[in-house]
Scaffold this active site. Structure first.
Site, mmCIF file in Angstrom:
data_model
loop_
_atom_site.group_PDB
_atom_site.id
_atom_site.type_symbol
_atom_site.label_atom_id
_atom_site.label_comp_id
_atom_site.label_asym_id
_atom_site.label_seq_id
_atom_site.Cartn_x
_atom_site.Cartn_y
_atom_site.Cartn_z
ATOM 1 N N CYS A 48 3.314 1.581 2.882
ATOM 2 C CA CYS A 48 4.520 1.023 2.509
ATOM 3 C C CYS A 48 5.582 1.707 1.816
ATOM 4 O O CYS A 48 6.698 1.824 1.873
ATOM 5 C CB CYS A 48 4.389 -0.625 1.825
ATOM 6 S SG CYS A 48 3.290 -1.637 2.763
ATOM 7 N N CYS A 68 0.745 -1.254 -0.117
ATOM 8 C CA CYS A 68 0.051 0.051 0.164
ATOM 9 C C CYS A 68 0.964 1.443 -0.047
ATOM 10 O O CYS A 68 1.873 1.178 0.020
ATOM 11 C CB CYS A 68 -0.969 -0.085 1.111
ATOM 12 S SG CYS A 68 -0.046 0.173 2.879
ATOM 13 N N ASP A 112 6.928 8.126 -29.275
ATOM 14 C CA ASP A 112 5.856 8.922 -28.455
ATOM 15 C C ASP A 112 5.997 8.538 -26.974
ATOM 16 O O ASP A 112 5.743 9.173 -26.282
ATOM 17 C CB ASP A 112 4.515 8.640 -29.011
ATOM 18 C CG ASP A 112 4.266 9.023 -30.051
ATOM 19 O OD1 ASP A 112 4.778 9.983 -30.660
ATOM 20 O OD2 ASP A 112 3.613 8.441 -31.026
ATOM 21 N N ASP A 163 1.063 6.516 -30.595
ATOM 22 C CA ASP A 163 1.235 5.140 -30.714
ATOM 23 C C ASP A 163 2.275 4.696 -31.250
ATOM 24 O O ASP A 163 2.554 3.237 -31.264
ATOM 25 C CB ASP A 163 0.389 4.657 -32.095
ATOM 26 C CG ASP A 163 0.935 5.160 -33.391
ATOM 27 O OD1 ASP A 163 1.813 6.163 -33.354
ATOM 28 O OD2 ASP A 163 0.537 4.279 -34.472
ATOM 29 N N ASP A 217 -0.336 12.916 -31.759
ATOM 30 C CA ASP A 217 0.863 12.580 -32.775
ATOM 31 C C ASP A 217 0.087 12.281 -34.380
ATOM 32 O O ASP A 217 -1.313 12.143 -34.378
ATOM 33 C CB ASP A 217 1.451 11.209 -32.253
ATOM 34 C CG ASP A 217 2.092 10.357 -33.353
ATOM 35 O OD1 ASP A 217 3.128 10.988 -33.990
ATOM 36 O OD2 ASP A 217 1.772 9.251 -33.766
#
Length: 791
Positions: free
Chosen positions: A39, A36, A682, A678, A471
């Site tokens: 931690c 968590c 990028d 994509d 893009d």
């Protein structure tokens, strides 16, 4: 910008992210045992307490820590010891030492011994997921045994023995490691969810065991529902059920981490592990990490370039799409630079290495993505941060109720019931489920519409986005060249020109060749195989068809003395019935077809917008968003696409580091930026953006770097992301509110606050039922998301 400068710029951005003195080292540690945000905070505090540490960022998803520290030989060992001092385990994953000028040096040989069988992050997560699935299945079997003993068997010693066996086995083999981890952390002053889970389950099991040993003992004085028909304590089922649910939840979380981590390895695999290095007069296969700067390597046709370098012999077309996103290969000649991970398409090359392994542009992109990911704020982990305070507070309430009802008031039955009830009812399930329940429903809604949200941060941030950076290649456009026109001279026919071009290009691996052959097949044009073909690197292809020499390629294949402008003047297009002007060819790709020294025609190619792009851009504009096109392609190509889509702001001819800097510049101006892309090129910008959105058909590293993945290429899903974000965040806040109200009301009742006035005390079994009901209420509220519109 040349390739060497580009690589140096990426390295510079990586150093900027570290926020430390460039003369130092970046250390990557694998951390074990975190569950968590509490931690994470404990580990970060421990790492930052080590003298000289400039920065430390811990990533809960990858279970890794990135530390910027002095280049001392014992630094990794001191960091590992600091992590162990707060109850967690750490191993050295990677160490990169930098000089004052930013150059990377090999790690000190004695810095920290790495285990021989150090597992990769995805291998560690896969192993952890397998262990948690085993635990949950084991718990399910144990629960079945306990329930059978409680309700299927008559009261007998056999029923009690089965209950003790089933619950005890689960408590020992599943709850034991959790309790041990909690004790280890408690010894170092850290209280986390493990401590509360251990306290609740072991107390419930101890109460059940006590009721089994002493049948007259009743820890459920109010409602009398503590046993099944066989006399088996319901506390057995409480402890087993809690452990099973927690184990299965951690299994699901680990599966997500495995998928998220795997793509980094795929990116690194872009560069081959070995290369042919010149040794005297021969070329020998050598691991790339052993090839020094200045060595010469041979790269054959179809092979990946192993390291950044400069061509010393040969010419070829190079596929640099991993870097630029441009679909077309780039002609390269002696003296020009090439980058690791690029593909040699048409001719053998000898390349002099200018950047060894670990310093290539590809390696820097990997490192840059890791740094940006680890540096993101965990604003979506509110529930975990609340739990970090919640756990010790609940422990104090439980112990206080035990002391008040027991030693002070002498009511030990009430004291033990209150202790167990508080720990069971306060196990922060509703609080922990508040966010993931809404996210699970949102994920289902998004999946139906082609939207995959990877984390809660994107849902918090998406509603604040005011700039969308898009893009071009493969995002706004189809990402591959399309044959859009066949122009011919007066004495030629379009079918003949396409037939000759297809026959010449049939065996070529060039992307344009594939488009030519595919278009000829689509039109039903047949052709005879070429009698012979010869590849002309950087020029085109020569073929002999029916005894005639046919040249297909760029401007270099035109008849001697003919310029492209002169050639255009000789052509007409049956598609538009007119002559084409030279200006209309800007940003387009021309392939000339010449037979026996005479021009026959031209094939015009272009990357065209995807069908949904124009509508998506219009929808985003109506929402008042600023839209920026960001591409590595040529400016004339980018501006042509921008005009078609009515995008006013265009940034073209940029590399990954430039895209990264554009996003950072917009953020420095005060904008909340969403980046849509994509490609591998990028990835740094996607990781740097406030919200990264990747296309599912794109590169794996792009999808890993992004916060949202669009399954298809329909950009109309982006406006729906905005609405889904708004609806989901509203639901999460509702869930959190009711979970907190639940705890605020029921914890005092479980502790016995109402007993002096009403005599009412929630028994532990009822507390467990209330805990389950709180989870159900949160899930039901989350299901309301299905009814909220995404308009």
């Amino acid at each position: 910008m040349n390739d060497t400068n580009m690589t140096n710029m990426i390295m510079k951005q990586g150093q900027e992210l570290s926020r430390g003195n460039p003369e130092g080292c970046e250390i990557l540690l694998d951390i074990t045992g975190m569950h968590c945000a509490g931690c994470v905070a404990s580990v970060e505090r421990a790492l930052r307490s080590v003298p000289g540490v400039a920065d430390a960022a811990v990533d809960l998803m990858t279970q890794q820590a990135r530390v910027v520290a002095p280049p001392a030989e014992d630094t990794p060992l001191r960091l590992i010891e600091a992590v162990r001092s707060v109850g967690y385990q750490a191993q050295l994953r990677e160490q990169i030492t930098r000089t004052a000028d930013g150059n990377a040096l090999p790690s000190a040989s004695g810095a920290a011994p790495e285990p021989e069988n150090l597992l990769s992050p995805w291998e560690r997560q896969a192993r952890y997921a397998k262990e948690r699935l085993r635990d949950s299945l084991f718990g399910l079997i144990g629960l079945g045994i306990v329930l059978a003993a409680m309700f299927a068997l008559p009261a007998s010693g056999m029923a009690l023995a089965l209950a003790v066996l089933g619950a005890g086995s689960v408590q020992l083999f599943v709850g034991g490691p959790i309790a041990w981890a909690a004790l280890r952390q408690l010894r170092h002053g850290v209280i986390g969810m493990d401590a509360l889970v251990a306290l609740g389950t072991w107390t419930a099991f101890a109460a059940a065991f006590a009721e089994t040993l002493f049948p007259g003992l009743s820890l459920h004085e109010t409602m009398g529902i503590g046993h099944g028909g066989s006399g088996v304590s319901m506390y057995f089922s409480d402890s087993v059920m809690i452990l099973s649910i927690i184990s299965f939840g951690r299994y699901l979380e680990s599966r997500v981490k495995v998928r998220a981590s795997h793509a980094i390895r795929q990116l690194m695999d872009l560069a081959p592990p070995t290369a042919l290095m010149r040794v005297e007069e021969d070329f020998r296969e050598t691991p790339v990490e052993h090839i020094p700067k200045g060595a010469v390597v041979l790269v054959r046709v179809g092979e990946k370039i192993p390291l950044d370098g400069a061509i010393v012999q040969g010419t070829s077309d190079i596929d640099e799409s991993w870097l630029t996103g441009e679909a077309l290969p780039v002609p390269k000649r002696p003296g020009e630079g090439v980058l690791a991970g690029s593909i040699n398409l048409t001719g053998p090359l000898q390349v002099e290495v200018v950047k060894p392994a670990g310093e290539t542009a590809l390696a820097q992109v990997v490192r840059l993505v890791r740094q940006v990911q680890s540096g993101k704020p965990r604003i979506g982990r509110l529930a975990d941060r609340l739990v970090a305070w919640f756990v010790p507070v609940v422990a104090v309430i439980a112990l206080t109720s035990l002391v008040i009802w027991g030693p002070v008031l002498g009511r030990w039955d009430t004291a033990l019931n209150a202790l167990v009830a508080v720990l069971v009812i306060a196990c922060p399930c509703a609080l922990g489920v508040a966010t993931p329940a809404a996210l699970m429903v949102a994920a289902g809604i998004g999946a139906r519409r082609g939207i995959l949200n990877k984390n809660a941060e994107v849902l918090e941030t998406m509603g604040q986005v005011d700039v969308i950076v898009l893009d071009k290649t493969g995002t706004l456009t189809l990402g591959r060249p399309q044959l859009v026109e066949t122009a011919v001279t007066r004495d030629a026919e379009p079918e003949d020109v396409l037939r000759w071009a297809a026959a010449a290009e049939q065996t070529s691996v060039h992307p344009l060749a594939a488009s030519i052959v595919a278009e000829a097949g689509r039109r039903g044009i047949s052709w005879k195989p070429a009698e012979s073909t010869e590849l002309l690197p950087g020029i085109g292809i020569r073929a002999f068809l029916d005894g005639r020499e046919v040249l297909v390629g760029g401007d270099a294949v035109l008849p001697e003395g003919m310029s492209p402008t002169d050639a255009v003047a000789l052509l007409h297009s049956p598609q538009d019935g007119g002559m084409r002007g030279a200006a209309s060819l800007e940003g387009e790709i021309r392939v000339w077809v010449v037979a026996e020294g005479r021009l026959l025609g031209m094939l015009r190619f272009a990357d065209v917008p995807a069908e949904s792009s124009q509508e998506a851009v219009a929808m985003l504009r109506r929402r008042g968003l600023r839209i920026v096109m960001l591409t590595g392609d040529r400016r004339e190509v980018a501006e042509r696409i921008a005009r078609q889509l009515e995008i006013e702001e265009v940034v073209a001819e940029v590399r990954p580091d430039d895209k990264f800097e554009v996003v950072r510049r917009l953020q420095r101006e005060g904008h909340c930026v969403a980046m849509v892309g994509d490609g591998v090129n990028d990835a740094p910008a996607l990781a740097a953006a406030d919200v990264g959105i990747a296309l599912g058909a794109g590169a794996d590293i792009a999808k890993e770097s992004a916060d949202v993945v669009l399954i298809g290429r329909d950009l109309r899903a982006i406006p729906e992301c905005l609405a889904l974000s708004r609806n989901t965040m509203a639901t999460i806040w509702e869930n959190m509110f009711w979970a907190l109200i639940y705890n605020a009301v029921l914890i005092p009742l479980a502790a016995g606050a109402a007993v002096p006035w009403t005599g009412f005390l929630i028994p532990a079994p009822a507390a467990a039922a209330a805990m389950a009901l709180s989870d159900v209420s949160v899930v039901l509220n989350s299901l309301r998301l299905y009814r909220k519109p995404l308009a």
